[in-house]
Scaffold this motif. Structure first.
Motif, PDB file in Angstrom:
ATOM      1  N   VAL A  40     -18.155 -38.464  15.104  1.00 37.91           N
ATOM      2  CA  VAL A  40     -18.324 -38.825  16.517  1.00 37.91           C
ATOM      3  C   VAL A  40     -17.644 -40.163  16.770  1.00 37.91           C
ATOM      4  O   VAL A  40     -17.600 -41.032  15.880  1.00 37.91           O
ATOM      5  N   PRO A  41     -17.098 -40.373  17.972  1.00 35.60           N
ATOM      6  CA  PRO A  41     -16.468 -41.664  18.281  1.00 35.60           C
ATOM      7  C   PRO A  41     -17.491 -42.797  18.194  1.00 35.60           C
ATOM      8  O   PRO A  41     -18.641 -42.636  18.599  1.00 35.60           O
ATOM      9  N   VAL A  42     -17.065 -43.921  17.662  1.00 30.53           N
ATOM     10  CA  VAL A  42     -17.931 -45.094  17.579  1.00 30.53           C
ATOM     11  C   VAL A  42     -18.141 -45.657  18.984  1.00 30.53           C
ATOM     12  O   VAL A  42     -17.190 -45.821  19.753  1.00 30.53           O
ATOM     13  N   LYS A  43     -19.398 -45.940  19.339  1.00 29.67           N
ATOM     14  CA  LYS A  43     -19.712 -46.451  20.671  1.00 29.67           C
ATOM     15  C   LYS A  43     -19.648 -47.978  20.736  1.00 29.67           C
ATOM     16  O   LYS A  43     -19.312 -48.549  21.773  1.00 29.67           O
ATOM     17  N   ASP A  44     -20.020 -48.615  19.639  1.00 27.24           N
ATOM     18  CA  ASP A  44     -20.116 -50.069  19.638  1.00 27.24           C
ATOM     19  C   ASP A  44     -18.811 -50.728  19.227  1.00 27.24           C
ATOM     20  O   ASP A  44     -17.970 -50.123  18.548  1.00 27.24           O
ATOM     21  N   THR A  45     -18.653 -51.970  19.623  1.00 30.58           N
ATOM     22  CA  THR A  45     -17.547 -52.777  19.109  1.00 30.58           C
ATOM     23  C   THR A  45     -17.848 -53.124  17.649  1.00 30.58           C
ATOM     24  O   THR A  45     -18.952 -53.551  17.319  1.00 30.58           O
ATOM     25  N   ILE A  46     -16.870 -52.930  16.776  1.00 30.24           N
ATOM     26  CA  ILE A  46     -17.039 -53.179  15.356  1.00 30.24           C
ATOM     27  C   ILE A  46     -16.294 -54.455  14.971  1.00 30.24           C
ATOM     28  O   ILE A  46     -15.141 -54.661  15.384  1.00 30.24           O
ATOM     29  N   LYS A  47     -16.946 -55.300  14.192  1.00 26.25           N
ATOM     30  CA  LYS A  47     -16.319 -56.528  13.692  1.00 26.25           C
ATOM     31  C   LYS A  47     -16.203 -56.457  12.170  1.00 26.25           C
ATOM     32  O   LYS A  47     -17.153 -56.064  11.482  1.00 26.25           O
ATOM     33  N   GLN A  48     -15.046 -56.832  11.663  1.00 26.01           N
ATOM     34  CA  GLN A  48     -14.890 -56.990  10.221  1.00 26.01           C
ATOM     35  C   GLN A  48     -15.126 -58.454   9.883  1.00 26.01           C
ATOM     36  O   GLN A  48     -14.576 -59.351  10.528  1.00 26.01           O
TER      37      GLN A  48
ATOM     38  N   GLY B 150     -19.599 -64.388   6.472  1.00 30.62           N
ATOM     39  CA  GLY B 150     -20.049 -63.968   7.790  1.00 30.62           C
ATOM     40  C   GLY B 150     -19.089 -64.300   8.910  1.00 30.62           C
ATOM     41  O   GLY B 150     -19.382 -64.070  10.087  1.00 30.62           O
ATOM     42  N   LEU B 151     -17.929 -64.832   8.561  1.00 34.45           N
ATOM     43  CA  LEU B 151     -16.920 -65.161   9.565  1.00 34.45           C
ATOM     44  C   LEU B 151     -16.168 -63.915  10.005  1.00 34.45           C
ATOM     45  O   LEU B 151     -15.709 -63.131   9.168  1.00 34.45           O
ATOM     46  N   ILE B 152     -16.038 -63.709  11.312  1.00 30.16           N
ATOM     47  CA  ILE B 152     -15.303 -62.560  11.834  1.00 30.16           C
ATOM     48  C   ILE B 152     -13.815 -62.738  11.552  1.00 30.16           C
ATOM     49  O   ILE B 152     -13.230 -63.780  11.870  1.00 30.16           O
ATOM     50  N   VAL B 153     -13.216 -61.727  10.942  1.00 28.29           N
ATOM     51  CA  VAL B 153     -11.792 -61.807  10.611  1.00 28.29           C
ATOM     52  C   VAL B 153     -10.946 -60.853  11.445  1.00 28.29           C
ATOM     53  O   VAL B 153      -9.743 -61.055  11.578  1.00 28.29           O
ATOM     54  N   SER B 154     -11.570 -59.803  12.007  1.00 29.07           N
ATOM     55  CA  SER B 154     -10.805 -58.896  12.868  1.00 29.07           C
ATOM     56  C   SER B 154     -11.741 -58.033  13.691  1.00 29.07           C
ATOM     57  O   SER B 154     -12.919 -57.867  13.356  1.00 29.07           O
ATOM     58  N   THR B 155     -11.199 -57.496  14.774  1.00 31.35           N
ATOM     59  CA  THR B 155     -11.924 -56.562  15.637  1.00 31.35           C
ATOM     60  C   THR B 155     -11.073 -55.311  15.780  1.00 31.35           C
ATOM     61  O   THR B 155     -10.137 -55.273  16.586  1.00 31.35           O
TER      62      THR B 155
END
Length: 236
Positions: A135-143, A148-153
């Motif tokens: 199923v398509p992902v509904k939420d915004t996903i952060k890598q 714990g630092l966000i490196v990509s979206t």
């Protein structure tokens, strides 16, 4: 679905996240073990000729009894799983009838998948060699990194949440598992085991209601969904 299909239902896990003494696949859902609901779905499908049930070594006798009690005649083998899910799946593939040219692999704790979704996945597999429900992902996903630092979206439009069943030409899946065993590779699902051989695996869109019962919060939600599903079936 025009081919001879076998189903491997994997239910060898202990389910520690459920927080119960009883393994999650045997917890009651509308008066029957969760696993029985899953098996009954495949039992009712004409396209599926036989089912291999893979369980913990200590549960083989118990599950053989459930198969008899609920008259699940398509379950032709109840076998002990391995130390990893991947090993359990391979044991199930080998336990299926030699006549099954196509194989689907399904989690025993996904009792709410519909026959329509199963057929859609298998038809995609017959066209392409391998397919998975998703199923398509509904939420915004952060890598994030280890701190714990966000490196990509990642672009959400390219992200899908993978479910089961996952369906394959049997010789393709068998060869992929044999190669993985030889190379001591463990994948997170069967599609990953096949993908690394270079074979294409396509998506068949499923339903958000095809939940995997993993935590205590999932049980009342599954009860609600099952009741809703039955009401809709009775209207037809």
């Amino acid at each position: 679905m025009n081919a001879h299909w076998g189903a491997v239902v994997v239910a060898a896990g202990r389910g520690s996240r459920m927080g119960t003494k009883e393994s999650k696949q045997y917890l009651p859902l509308h008066g029957k073990p969760i696993l029985v609901h899953t098996l009954e779905l495949f039992q009712a499908m004409d396209e599926i000729a036989d089912i291999a049930l893979v369980v913990g070594a200590d549960d083989v006798e118990r599950c053989t009894g459930l198969v008899e009690e609920y008259k699940l005649g398509k379950v032709t083998a109840v076998v002990a799983g391995g130390s990893e899910r991947q090993h359990s799946v391979f044991a199930g593939i080998k336990a299926l009838s030699p006549a099954a040219e196509w194989v689907m692999v399904h989690d025993g704790v996904r009792p709410l998948v519909t026959q329509k979704a199963v057929r859609a996945c298998c038809e995609k597999a017959e066209q392409n060699g391998a397919a998975v429900l998703a199923v398509p992902v509904k939420d915004t996903i952060k890598q994030v990194d280890d701190t714990g630092l966000i490196v990509s979206t990642p672009d959400r439009r390219s992200l899908w949440a993978i479910q089961t069943p996952q369906a394959f030409r049997r010789d393709l899946l068998t060869a992929a598992h044999e190669r993985a065993a030889e190379e001591h590779f463990l994948g997170t699902d069967d599609a990953m085991v096949v993908e690394r051989t270079g074979a294409p695996v396509v998506i068949a869109e499923g339903d958000y209601t095809n939940i995997k019962i993993t935590t205590p919060d999932d049980l009342p939600w599954a009860e609600f969904l099952l009741e809703k599903q039955r009401r809709e079936e009775n209207k037809q």
